[in-house]
Design an enzyme around this catalytic site. Sequence first.
Site, PDB file in Angstrom:
ATOM      1  N   ARG A  95      48.123  23.169  50.102  1.00 31.42           N
ATOM      2  CA  ARG A  95      47.625  23.445  48.779  1.00 31.42           C
ATOM      3  C   ARG A  95      46.212  23.447  48.735  1.00 31.42           C
ATOM      4  O   ARG A  95      45.653  22.373  49.335  1.00 31.42           O
ATOM      5  CB  ARG A  95      48.072  22.356  47.791  1.00 31.42           C
ATOM      6  CG  ARG A  95      49.560  22.264  47.691  1.00 31.42           C
ATOM      7  CD  ARG A  95      50.213  23.499  46.797  1.00 31.42           C
ATOM      8  NE  ARG A  95      49.712  23.321  45.555  1.00 31.42           N
ATOM      9  CZ  ARG A  95      49.882  24.579  44.614  1.00 31.42           C
ATOM     10  NH1 ARG A  95      50.458  25.601  44.749  1.00 31.42           N
ATOM     11  NH2 ARG A  95      49.281  24.134  43.392  1.00 31.42           N
ATOM     12  N   ASN A 111      40.723  15.499  56.014  1.00 32.04           N
ATOM     13  CA  ASN A 111      41.625  16.952  56.295  1.00 32.04           C
ATOM     14  C   ASN A 111      41.513  17.158  57.958  1.00 32.04           C
ATOM     15  O   ASN A 111      40.507  16.819  58.521  1.00 32.04           O
ATOM     16  CB  ASN A 111      41.564  18.201  55.497  1.00 32.04           C
ATOM     17  CG  ASN A 111      42.489  19.367  55.661  1.00 32.04           C
ATOM     18  OD1 ASN A 111      43.659  19.146  55.795  1.00 32.04           O
ATOM     19  ND2 ASN A 111      41.800  20.356  56.198  1.00 32.04           N
ATOM     20  N   HIS A 113      41.569  20.626  60.447  1.00 31.80           N
ATOM     21  CA  HIS A 113      41.578  21.856  60.494  1.00 31.80           C
ATOM     22  C   HIS A 113      41.670  22.455  61.823  1.00 31.80           C
ATOM     23  O   HIS A 113      41.037  22.126  62.748  1.00 31.80           O
ATOM     24  CB  HIS A 113      40.239  22.557  59.774  1.00 31.80           C
ATOM     25  CG  HIS A 113      40.277  23.924  59.657  1.00 31.80           C
ATOM     26  ND1 HIS A 113      40.987  24.747  58.789  1.00 31.80           N
ATOM     27  CD2 HIS A 113      39.548  24.958  60.204  1.00 31.80           C
ATOM     28  CE1 HIS A 113      40.896  25.956  58.718  1.00 31.80           C
ATOM     29  NE2 HIS A 113      39.972  26.117  59.809  1.00 31.80           N
ATOM     30  N   GLU A 147      34.080  22.861  48.552  1.00 25.84           N
ATOM     31  CA  GLU A 147      34.249  23.988  49.549  1.00 25.84           C
ATOM     32  C   GLU A 147      35.328  23.899  50.458  1.00 25.84           C
ATOM     33  O   GLU A 147      35.227  22.930  51.384  1.00 25.84           O
ATOM     34  CB  GLU A 147      32.753  24.345  50.033  1.00 25.84           C
ATOM     35  CG  GLU A 147      32.425  25.341  50.415  1.00 25.84           C
ATOM     36  CD  GLU A 147      31.202  25.871  50.757  1.00 25.84           C
ATOM     37  OE1 GLU A 147      30.775  27.036  51.208  1.00 25.84           O
ATOM     38  OE2 GLU A 147      30.173  24.954  50.609  1.00 25.84           O
ATOM     39  N   GLN A 177      46.001  18.127  70.523  1.00 28.86           N
ATOM     40  CA  GLN A 177      44.630  17.450  70.433  1.00 28.86           C
ATOM     41  C   GLN A 177      44.634  16.751  68.881  1.00 28.86           C
ATOM     42  O   GLN A 177      44.102  15.671  68.916  1.00 28.86           O
ATOM     43  CB  GLN A 177      43.430  18.305  71.003  1.00 28.86           C
ATOM     44  CG  GLN A 177      43.407  18.691  72.166  1.00 28.86           C
ATOM     45  CD  GLN A 177      43.014  17.398  73.182  1.00 28.86           C
ATOM     46  OE1 GLN A 177      42.429  16.830  72.907  1.00 28.86           O
ATOM     47  NE2 GLN A 177      44.079  17.633  74.277  1.00 28.86           N
TER      48      GLN A 177
END
Length: 197
Positions: A95, A111, A113, A147, A177
Site C-alpha cells: 500500500r 521499509n 525495497h 516520497e 539477502q
Amino acid sequence: MKNIVILISGSGSNMAAIARTAQKERWHDKLGVRVAAVISNKAEAKGLALAKAFGIATDVLSHRDFESREAFDAALMARIEAHAPQLVVLAGFMRILTPGFVGHYAGRLINIHPSLLPAFTGLHTHQRAIDMGCRLAGTTVHQVTAELDHGDILAQAAVPVLPFDTADTLAARVLTQEHLIYPQAVRSFFEAKASSA
C-alpha cells in the site's frame, strides 16, 4: 518493553526472518524489544499464519472496507497505536501510505525495497535491472518518507546479476539477502537508540 509492529500483505517471509532473528538473538532479554503485532490488509495473507506460529498477535484491516486511502490509514494507525510501537516495519505491505501516516511515524517507519536505491524505485525492479544491463542488483532498508522509496538508507546488500538471470531467479537471490539485512537493520535501529539515550 519496546514494541515493533510489522505490516504485511502476503507471504510474510521478511516478517518471519525478523521474528526468527528476534527469538534466536533474544532481543526481548538483551534489548527489551519484541515483535508485538503483525497487521495485514489482506485476510488471506499467508504471513498471518506464520506470525501466529511465532506467538505474535495478528490483526486484519482490509483497505477495501474504506472509501479513501486517508480513511484506511487513519484506521490502520489506530490499530497500530494499540500496541504503542517504537518502530513500524513494512514487510511486503503493498500500500502507498498517505503523507499524514508517514508524518506520524517519521523516524520510526522503515521499509525494504528490492533494489540498490536510489536506483529502480517503484515496481518491477529486477526486470528493470536486467534490462539495463546491471552487473549488480540488491536490496535496501530505508526510512520511509512521503516520497516513494526515498529516505535515509539504513542497510544495503548487493548480489550479482548473472548472464541467464530472469526476474524470478534474480528476485530469489535478492530475497535471501533481504532476510539477512532486514533483521540486522531492525536490531541496529534499537541499538542506536539505546546508545544515544
